[in-house]
Write an enzyme that holds these catalytic residues in place. Structure first.
Site, PDB file in Angstrom:
ATOM      1  N   ASP A 130       0.858  -1.182   0.000  1.00 62.07           N
ATOM      2  CA  ASP A 130       0.000   0.000   0.000  1.00 62.07           C
ATOM      3  C   ASP A 130       0.892   1.228   0.000  1.00 62.07           C
ATOM      4  O   ASP A 130       1.751   1.382   0.865  1.00 62.07           O
ATOM      5  CB  ASP A 130      -0.892   0.024   1.253  1.00 62.07           C
ATOM      6  CG  ASP A 130      -1.852  -1.133   1.296  1.00 62.07           C
ATOM      7  OD1 ASP A 130      -2.313  -1.553   0.222  1.00 62.07           O
ATOM      8  OD2 ASP A 130      -2.156  -1.615   2.400  1.00 62.07           O
ATOM      9  N   VAL A 131       0.670   2.106  -0.967  1.00 64.48           N
ATOM     10  CA  VAL A 131       1.489   3.299  -1.088  1.00 64.48           C
ATOM     11  C   VAL A 131       0.598   4.517  -0.919  1.00 64.48           C
ATOM     12  O   VAL A 131      -0.455   4.622  -1.540  1.00 64.48           O
ATOM     13  CB  VAL A 131       2.202   3.352  -2.463  1.00 64.48           C
ATOM     14  CG1 VAL A 131       3.024   4.624  -2.594  1.00 64.48           C
ATOM     15  CG2 VAL A 131       3.073   2.127  -2.643  1.00 64.48           C
TER      16      VAL A 131
END
Length: 168
Positions: A130-131
């Site tokens: 997850d960015v």
């Protein structure tokens, strides 16, 4: 020319389907099995099911619930959430899941993705990162409490897990 693949993500929290904004403020939106039926009609290419409450609450994957979801699907299912042991991954795959997604476990159980890949094949082990963009300038990986720069996370996975990382 390659066609675009449609892969919706269903977020499960406490057995219900939820919708969130920027990794927080999750609200209940329905039953995951009903959502799977809708995506069957839309003929999506694959479906990703993430139990976002499993790791936070130290819960193991609910195999029966996941098997119920998989039994309704006419497309491949990827599952992530609470997987910390290879036996759990094998049981999920035995019950119809096509791919195991690891996120927080990449940090808490770093050898797990390699073990899954070696045991059941590279095609069934997926690193999920997850960015989150910070003020439109920099990015950070958000996984449990661990935060890293995404490029360093990719390189670490390539080197340590000996898996192929597809960058898009």
């Amino acid at each position: 020319m390659a066609r675009t693949r449609v892969i919706p993500v269903l977020l499960i929290q406490n057995e219900g389907l939820v919708k969130g904004v920027q990794f927080k403020n999750h609200r209940y939106v329905g039953d995951p099995i009903n959502a799977v039926k809708i995506f069957n009609e839309k003929e999506v290419d694959e479906l990703c099911v993430l139990d976002i409450s499993a790791t936070v609450n130290n819960k193991k994957p609910d195999i029966k619930r996941i098997a119920d979801i998989v039994s309704e699907a006419f497309m491949p299912i990827s599952y992530g959430g609470g997987v910390t042991q290879i036996e759990e991954a094998r049981e999920l795959l035995y019950n119809g899941v096509e791919k195991i997604l690891l996120n927080t476990a990449l940090h808490t159980h770093p050898g797990l993705i390699t073990a899954i890949a070696n045991s059941v094949g590279n095609q069934s082990a997926v690193a999920s990162i997850d960015v989150k963009r910070i003020f439109g300038v920099s990015t950070k990986c958000i996984a449990g409490m661990a935060q890293r720069i995404p490029v360093k996370m990719y390189r670490s996975l390539q080197k340590n897990a000996r898996i192929e990382v597809q960058e898009k």
